[in-house]
Design a protein around this motif. Structure first.
Motif, PDB file in Angstrom:
ATOM      1  N   GLU A  73      53.656  40.643  39.631  1.00 36.20           N
ATOM      2  CA  GLU A  73      52.562  40.636  38.662  1.00 36.20           C
ATOM      3  C   GLU A  73      52.879  41.546  37.474  1.00 36.20           C
ATOM      4  O   GLU A  73      52.963  42.762  37.621  1.00 36.20           O
ATOM      5  CB  GLU A  73      51.264  41.073  39.340  1.00 36.20           C
ATOM      6  CG  GLU A  73      50.815  40.113  40.427  1.00 36.20           C
ATOM      7  CD  GLU A  73      49.509  40.514  41.084  1.00 36.20           C
ATOM      8  OE1 GLU A  73      48.906  41.538  40.687  1.00 36.20           O
ATOM      9  OE2 GLU A  73      49.094  39.789  42.008  1.00 36.20           O
ATOM     10  N   ARG A  74      53.037  40.944  36.312  1.00 34.96           N
ATOM     11  CA  ARG A  74      53.423  41.691  35.111  1.00 34.96           C
ATOM     12  C   ARG A  74      52.400  42.753  34.720  1.00 34.96           C
ATOM     13  O   ARG A  74      52.768  43.830  34.259  1.00 34.96           O
ATOM     14  CB  ARG A  74      53.627  40.729  33.920  1.00 34.96           C
ATOM     15  CG  ARG A  74      54.812  39.818  34.051  1.00 34.96           C
ATOM     16  CD  ARG A  74      56.118  40.513  34.288  1.00 34.96           C
ATOM     17  NE  ARG A  74      56.496  41.401  33.204  1.00 34.96           N
ATOM     18  CZ  ARG A  74      57.549  42.224  33.243  1.00 34.96           C
ATOM     19  NH1 ARG A  74      58.313  42.272  34.295  1.00 34.96           N
ATOM     20  NH2 ARG A  74      57.822  43.000  32.237  1.00 34.96           N
ATOM     21  N   ASP A  75      51.101  42.463  34.902  1.00 38.23           N
ATOM     22  CA  ASP A  75      50.099  43.465  34.513  1.00 38.23           C
ATOM     23  C   ASP A  75      50.175  44.688  35.423  1.00 38.23           C
ATOM     24  O   ASP A  75      50.003  45.814  34.980  1.00 38.23           O
ATOM     25  CB  ASP A  75      48.695  42.875  34.481  1.00 38.23           C
ATOM     26  CG  ASP A  75      48.227  42.329  35.817  1.00 38.23           C
ATOM     27  OD1 ASP A  75      49.061  41.905  36.634  1.00 38.23           O
ATOM     28  OD2 ASP A  75      47.003  42.321  36.048  1.00 38.23           O
ATOM     29  N   ASP A 116      60.996  34.689  43.305  1.00 33.36           N
ATOM     30  CA  ASP A 116      60.780  33.633  42.319  1.00 33.36           C
ATOM     31  C   ASP A 116      59.604  32.735  42.693  1.00 33.36           C
ATOM     32  O   ASP A 116      58.831  32.322  41.829  1.00 33.36           O
ATOM     33  CB  ASP A 116      62.047  32.800  42.129  1.00 33.36           C
ATOM     34  CG  ASP A 116      63.132  33.573  41.392  1.00 33.36           C
ATOM     35  OD1 ASP A 116      62.791  34.466  40.589  1.00 33.36           O
ATOM     36  OD2 ASP A 116      64.322  33.299  41.627  1.00 33.36           O
ATOM     37  N   ILE A 119      56.435  34.720  41.871  1.00 32.62           N
ATOM     38  CA  ILE A 119      56.263  34.844  40.420  1.00 32.62           C
ATOM     39  C   ILE A 119      55.702  33.545  39.855  1.00 32.62           C
ATOM     40  O   ILE A 119      54.753  33.549  39.067  1.00 32.62           O
ATOM     41  CB  ILE A 119      57.591  35.216  39.724  1.00 32.62           C
ATOM     42  CG1 ILE A 119      57.956  36.683  39.986  1.00 32.62           C
ATOM     43  CG2 ILE A 119      57.504  34.962  38.215  1.00 32.62           C
ATOM     44  CD1 ILE A 119      59.319  37.082  39.472  1.00 32.62           C
ATOM     45  N   GLU A 120      56.276  32.433  40.267  1.00 31.40           N
ATOM     46  CA  GLU A 120      55.858  31.143  39.729  1.00 31.40           C
ATOM     47  C   GLU A 120      54.394  30.829  40.051  1.00 31.40           C
ATOM     48  O   GLU A 120      53.626  30.471  39.161  1.00 31.40           O
ATOM     49  CB  GLU A 120      56.772  30.024  40.265  1.00 31.40           C
ATOM     50  CG  GLU A 120      56.501  28.682  39.645  1.00 31.40           C
ATOM     51  CD  GLU A 120      56.669  28.660  38.130  1.00 31.40           C
ATOM     52  OE1 GLU A 120      55.883  27.947  37.471  1.00 31.40           O
ATOM     53  OE2 GLU A 120      57.553  29.351  37.587  1.00 31.40           O
ATOM     54  N   SER A 122      52.076  32.899  40.959  1.00 35.72           N
ATOM     55  CA  SER A 122      51.167  33.947  40.467  1.00 35.72           C
ATOM     56  C   SER A 122      50.791  33.756  39.005  1.00 35.72           C
ATOM     57  O   SER A 122      49.863  34.404  38.518  1.00 35.72           O
ATOM     58  CB  SER A 122      51.792  35.325  40.658  1.00 35.72           C
ATOM     59  OG  SER A 122      51.836  35.660  42.015  1.00 35.72           O
ATOM     60  N   LYS A 123      51.492  32.867  38.321  1.00 30.82           N
ATOM     61  CA  LYS A 123      51.143  32.584  36.926  1.00 30.82           C
ATOM     62  C   LYS A 123      49.775  31.937  36.822  1.00 30.82           C
ATOM     63  O   LYS A 123      49.088  32.086  35.813  1.00 30.82           O
ATOM     64  CB  LYS A 123      52.204  31.681  36.290  1.00 30.82           C
ATOM     65  CG  LYS A 123      53.533  32.361  36.079  1.00 30.82           C
ATOM     66  CD  LYS A 123      54.554  31.391  35.527  1.00 30.82           C
ATOM     67  CE  LYS A 123      55.917  32.060  35.382  1.00 30.82           C
ATOM     68  NZ  LYS A 123      56.944  31.089  34.962  1.00 30.82           N
ATOM     69  N   SER A 124      49.377  31.217  37.869  1.00 27.78           N
ATOM     70  CA  SER A 124      48.094  30.515  37.814  1.00 27.78           C
ATOM     71  C   SER A 124      47.033  31.129  38.726  1.00 27.78           C
ATOM     72  O   SER A 124      45.842  30.905  38.522  1.00 27.78           O
ATOM     73  CB  SER A 124      48.282  29.037  38.179  1.00 27.78           C
ATOM     74  OG  SER A 124      48.808  28.919  39.482  1.00 27.78           O
ATOM     75  N   ASN A 126      46.346  34.764  41.478  1.00 30.61           N
ATOM     76  CA  ASN A 126      46.859  35.984  42.113  1.00 30.61           C
ATOM     77  C   ASN A 126      47.279  35.728  43.554  1.00 30.61           C
ATOM     78  O   ASN A 126      46.607  34.997  44.284  1.00 30.61           O
ATOM     79  CB  ASN A 126      45.808  37.089  42.093  1.00 30.61           C
ATOM     80  CG  ASN A 126      45.661  37.718  40.729  1.00 30.61           C
ATOM     81  OD1 ASN A 126      46.502  37.542  39.853  1.00 30.61           O
ATOM     82  ND2 ASN A 126      44.585  38.440  40.525  1.00 30.61           N
TER      83      ASN A 126
END
Length: 158
Positions: A73-75, A116, A119-120, A122-124, A126
Motif C-alpha cells: 500500500e503506497r499510502d 505483485d 499490489i495489483e 490492492s489498487k481497487s 484494500n
C-alpha cells in the motif's frame, strides 16, 4: 499503566526505524549493514537445515513470501517515509524478496512471492486491515486463490 510509544499513523511498523544505516534493522535498505547481512546469512543456514529435514522425511519444502503492508500500500509507505523522514533513495522495497528468492532458486527450493499479486488487487480494494499489518478477509481470499493455483501447478502435479 499506559506507556506512550510514538508510532506512525496506523500502528507500529517494522522493520522501519530512524537509526543510522550502520545500525538500522531496516531490511529494505539498498546496502545492508553487518547486522542485517549476518541475519540473512543465518536465515539461509536455517533454510538449508529445514530443507535437509524435509528431504529426510520426503516432504517438499515451499517458501512463500508474505509482503509487508508498506510494500503493498503506497499510502502506508508514504506515512512511514514521512514519519521517520527516510530518504527513499536508500531503499529497495523488493530487496529482501530478491535476495531470498535468489538463494532459494540457487538451491532449487520452490518459492512464491505474493507481492505483485497483492499490489495489483490492492489498487481497487484494500487487502490489509486499516490499523493492523494482517490481511483482511479480502486479502486472505486473494492469497488463498493464488496459493491454490500455485500449489496445483507446482506441488500437486509433481
Amino acid at each position: 499503566s499506559k506507556i506512550y510509544i510514538n508510532h506512525p499513523k496506523g500502528g507500529p511498523c517494522q522493520p522501519f526505524d530512524n537509526l543510522p544505516a550502520e545500525t538500522s534493522k531496516n531490511v529494505f535498505l539498498k546496502k545492508y549493514n553487518e547486522r542485517i547481512t549476518d541475519g540473512f546469512n543465518n536465515l539461509f543456514k536455517r533454510i538449508k537445515e529445514i530443507e535437509q529435514i524435509c528431504n529426510e522425511n520426503n516432504v517438499k519444502l515451499l517458501v512463500a513470501f508474505i509482503p509487508t503492508k508498506e510494500q503493498v500500500e503506497r499510502d502506508k509507505f508514504s506515512n512511514i517515509i514521512d514519519f521517520y523522514n527516510i530518504d527513499t533513495s536508500t531503499l529497495d522495497m523488493r530487496k529482501p524478496q530478491k535476495d531470498i528468492s535468489d538463494f532459494l532458486n540457487q538451491n532449487q527450493i520452490i518459492n512464491i512471492d505474493l507481492l505483485d499479486t497483492l499490489i495489483e488487487v490492492s489498487k481497487s480494494k484494500n487487502t490489509y486491515f486499516d490499523m493492523d499489518s494482517h490481511w483482511n478477509i479480502y486479502g486472505n481470499e486473494v492469497v488463498a486463490r493464488k496459493m491454490k493455483t500455485f500449489l496445483k501447478d507446482n506441488i500437486i502435479k509433481n
